[in-house]
Design an enzyme around this catalytic site. Sequence first.
Site, mmCIF file in Angstrom:
data_model
loop_
_atom_site.group_PDB
_atom_site.id
_atom_site.type_symbol
_atom_site.label_atom_id
_atom_site.label_comp_id
_atom_site.label_asym_id
_atom_site.label_seq_id
_atom_site.Cartn_x
_atom_site.Cartn_y
_atom_site.Cartn_z
ATOM 1 N N ASP A 1 4.951 48.911 -28.795
ATOM 2 C CA ASP A 1 6.072 48.519 -27.932
ATOM 3 C C ASP A 1 5.523 48.171 -26.547
ATOM 4 O O ASP A 1 4.445 48.624 -26.162
ATOM 5 C CB ASP A 1 7.136 49.630 -27.842
ATOM 6 C CG ASP A 1 6.596 50.957 -27.305
ATOM 7 O OD1 ASP A 1 5.447 51.307 -27.658
ATOM 8 O OD2 ASP A 1 7.302 51.638 -26.546
ATOM 9 N N GLU B 1 6.354 54.317 -27.407
ATOM 10 C CA GLU B 1 5.573 55.047 -26.397
ATOM 11 C C GLU B 1 6.182 54.875 -25.016
ATOM 12 O O GLU B 1 6.202 55.805 -24.219
ATOM 13 C CB GLU B 1 4.120 54.548 -26.374
ATOM 14 C CG GLU B 1 3.187 55.423 -25.525
ATOM 15 C CD GLU B 1 3.068 55.006 -24.057
ATOM 16 O OE1 GLU B 1 2.488 55.770 -23.286
ATOM 17 O OE2 GLU B 1 3.571 53.930 -23.683
HETATM 18 ZN ZN LIG Z 1 0.513 52.107 -23.081
#
Ligand SMILES: [Zn+2]
Length: 436
Positions: free
Chosen positions: A113, A176
């Site tokens: 992401d 994340e």
């Molecule tokens: Zn990162």
Amino acid sequence: MAQEQQVMKWIDEHQDDILGFLQQLIQIPSVNPWFFDEPGPSKEKDVQEFISRKLAGLGAEIEMWEPVADDLKEYEGMAGYYPGRDFTGRPNLAATFGKGTDGKSLLLFGHIDVVMAGSKWTVDPFEGQIIDGKMYGRGTVDMKGGVAAMIMAVEAVLRSGLKLKGPVVVGTVVDEEAGGMGALDFIHHGYRADACILTEPTSLTIAPLCRGILWGKIKIQGRSGHIEMPQADWKDGGAVDAIKKARYILDAFDRLNEEWAVSKTHPYLSIPCQVHVAQLNAGEYPTSFANEAEIVFNAQYLPSERDEKLVGGHVKKELTDFLRAAAEQDPWLSEHLPEIEWMVDADCAETDVAHPFVQTCVQSLQAIGEEGTIEGLGFHTDMGWPVNVGIPTINFGPGDPSLAHHSDEFTPTVEVIQAVKMMAKTILDWCGAEEA
Ligand SMILES: [Zn+2]
């Protein structure tokens, strides 16, 4: 030809393929859906499917699954757990090479992401344009550059006519940039290895630790009153300037920071932990004393300061006690005690630099002409969960981390190639390989 020369030759001859693969990753805008300002649905799944096709084509055994928040309830209060988070259409991916071989295993780990593009780009953030040896695009630094490099390192070894003596798992996770639940789920799912490279950007240095990060908000009460008029004592109902009271707290933090500058240091970090104020919000009108002031701060903590849940509870308590003690010295604040509202606790971890894997990585870097510098990361990465389950982990990747999340984010293409070489060499030295 020696294995290493074969593999390095393959990488040199396939630089365009390596950079082209990274461009393809950039061109799938896998913005974390938490950044709801970005139009359109998340493309995390599209990236995972693209990577899985690539890795399956290289002979990997693929597993792709969607995290389920309810299955992770046992991690309540620990890093990366967010109750009820929805992962529909947001799968994690694990691709295993050399399954069943008995050499040392390696996990190559990264998130797919990215944060939203934001404004002020001078190039298309989702194109991956190369200008003067730099590739531009959202994620070139954080961290599709690292993800592309780790995948191409495996390809380089396999396409050089070698097969692995120890397993390599390529793990790519979602989410994340909004808390790290993808990484928690990946480890919960059961993947383990004898060592791990988390390919976050480090400008090609080896980072065996990252810091924990706390975000907190302090609301300081005042009492509004006409700013141009005489004011009675506050005990008699007079105004209390919340900005002045905020300044009192800020001065107290300055004194704390002087102590932390000495006490909260680490030999592999160039800066000490501090309480940095990131936002100040106060006041309503030019004619009134501020009724309320709000301080938003960022405080960092060291792996050695983690609590029993492996997060920042001790440091939270330290700051809460400090604020209370400071407030009690002030007559108004002692009767209107400010409290800290905690917004984020991002965990941290550390791998001993004396571990043989860290040494292997240093040697890999030196073998490709880099210095092999070891330097900790001031910011949080997903390395906590691999370390928590006993996997020695370093952060290593192309790109300058200070450019992450910026407009015109870029990575020098030479760093991407060097990262591929370093990881290919580490695969050869750590897992071992033989003629296929
Ligand atoms: Zn990162």
